[in-house]
Design a protein around this motif. Structure first.
Motif, PDB file in Angstrom:
ATOM      1  N   SER A   1       0.815  -1.218   0.000  1.00  0.00           N
ATOM      2  CA  SER A   1       0.000   0.000   0.000  1.00  0.00           C
ATOM      3  C   SER A   1       0.850   1.270   0.000  1.00  0.00           C
ATOM      4  O   SER A   1       0.408   2.297  -0.483  1.00  0.00           O
ATOM      5  CB  SER A   1      -0.958   0.008   1.193  1.00  0.00           C
ATOM      6  OG  SER A   1      -0.254   0.176   2.400  1.00  0.00           O
TER       7      SER A   1
ATOM      8  N   ALA B   1      -3.267   8.054   5.860  1.00  0.00           N
ATOM      9  CA  ALA B   1      -4.495   8.030   5.067  1.00  0.00           C
ATOM     10  C   ALA B   1      -4.434   6.988   3.952  1.00  0.00           C
ATOM     11  O   ALA B   1      -5.411   6.280   3.701  1.00  0.00           O
ATOM     12  CB  ALA B   1      -4.758   9.415   4.477  1.00  0.00           C
ATOM     13  N   ARG B   2      -3.274   6.880   3.330  1.00  0.00           N
ATOM     14  CA  ARG B   2      -3.147   5.923   2.226  1.00  0.00           C
ATOM     15  C   ARG B   2      -3.223   4.487   2.716  1.00  0.00           C
ATOM     16  O   ARG B   2      -3.886   3.646   2.108  1.00  0.00           O
ATOM     17  CB  ARG B   2      -1.832   6.160   1.487  1.00  0.00           C
ATOM     18  CG  ARG B   2      -1.673   5.213   0.317  1.00  0.00           C
ATOM     19  CD  ARG B   2      -0.601   5.673  -0.591  1.00  0.00           C
ATOM     20  NE  ARG B   2      -0.356   4.711  -1.632  1.00  0.00           N
ATOM     21  CZ  ARG B   2      -0.063   5.030  -2.877  1.00  0.00           C
ATOM     22  NH1 ARG B   2      -0.005   6.297  -3.220  1.00  0.00           N
ATOM     23  NH2 ARG B   2       0.173   4.112  -3.762  1.00  0.00           N
TER      24      ARG B   2
ATOM     25  N   HIS C   1      -6.833   3.735   3.634  1.00  0.00           N
ATOM     26  CA  HIS C   1      -7.687   3.614   2.452  1.00  0.00           C
ATOM     27  C   HIS C   1      -7.422   2.325   1.678  1.00  0.00           C
ATOM     28  O   HIS C   1      -8.353   1.622   1.291  1.00  0.00           O
ATOM     29  CB  HIS C   1      -7.476   4.825   1.543  1.00  0.00           C
ATOM     30  CG  HIS C   1      -8.267   4.765   0.277  1.00  0.00           C
ATOM     31  ND1 HIS C   1      -9.632   4.919   0.262  1.00  0.00           N
ATOM     32  CD2 HIS C   1      -7.883   4.544  -1.004  1.00  0.00           C
ATOM     33  CE1 HIS C   1     -10.058   4.800  -0.988  1.00  0.00           C
ATOM     34  NE2 HIS C   1      -9.011   4.578  -1.768  1.00  0.00           N
ATOM     35  N   ARG C   2      -6.154   2.015   1.460  1.00  0.00           N
ATOM     36  CA  ARG C   2      -5.800   0.850   0.647  1.00  0.00           C
ATOM     37  C   ARG C   2      -6.041  -0.485   1.346  1.00  0.00           C
ATOM     38  O   ARG C   2      -6.335  -1.482   0.697  1.00  0.00           O
ATOM     39  CB  ARG C   2      -4.321   0.924   0.235  1.00  0.00           C
ATOM     40  CG  ARG C   2      -4.005   2.030  -0.735  1.00  0.00           C
ATOM     41  CD  ARG C   2      -3.998   1.490  -2.145  1.00  0.00           C
ATOM     42  NE  ARG C   2      -3.779   2.536  -3.117  1.00  0.00           N
ATOM     43  CZ  ARG C   2      -2.747   2.570  -3.938  1.00  0.00           C
ATOM     44  NH1 ARG C   2      -1.815   1.650  -3.861  1.00  0.00           N
ATOM     45  NH2 ARG C   2      -2.647   3.525  -4.816  1.00  0.00           N
TER      46      ARG C   2
END
Length: 153
Positions: free
Chosen positions: A46, A78-79, A82-83
């Protein structure tokens, strides 16, 4: 910045905006729960493709992801959230030796990895580090190190 650099910036027509502020090299530590090798691989992938990332380390037993690079910590968190769809937070623990009172309420955490306690900058915990003068007097009155201590003990 020298005079020549300043003059060349004034007459430079190649870009219309000012200099873009460069991000500093950072180490971002994140807590992500990982149960198996699949979770570990998913978390690592991710952030591997993220712009500015130079190194990714995963410690599955400690539920810790370490990202080194020219990145913003908020964007990395955040990434990953989200992933992967997992609950993600910045690494909340510090080594056991750094904290003055590791067993104080709010600092000790049963879920923390071995050798770590929660990093608490809480004013309720900080009062434990300083004893009042009356507490010090009573404590030293019965101390073995005080030559004038009470001999009744």
């Amino acid at each position: 910045m020298g005079v020549l650099d300043h003059v060349s910036d004034l007459f430079d027509c190649s870009h219309s905006s000012k200099h873009k502020k460069r991000k500093q090299l950072q180490t971002v530590e994140i807590k992500v729960k990982m149960d198996c090798e699949g979770c570990e691989r998913k978390v690592k992938k991710s952030v591997e493709g993220m712009k500015g990332v130079t190194q990714v380390d995963v410690e599955r037993k400690a539920s810790k992801l370490t990202v080194v690079g020219y990145v913003d910590p908020k964007k990395v968190v955040a990434r990953v959230a989200h992933r992967t769809g997992k609950k993600v937070e910045l690494w909340p623990y510090v080594p056991y030796d750094v904290v003055a009172h590791p067993y104080a309420p709010g600092v000790y955490d049963k879920k923390a990895p071995a050798g770590y306690v929660r990093n608490a900058e809480d004013p309720q915990v900080s009062h434990l580090a300083r004893a009042s003068s009356t507490e010090v007097r009573y404590t030293t009155a019965f101390s073995d190190e005080n030559a004038a201590a009470c001999s009744v003990m």
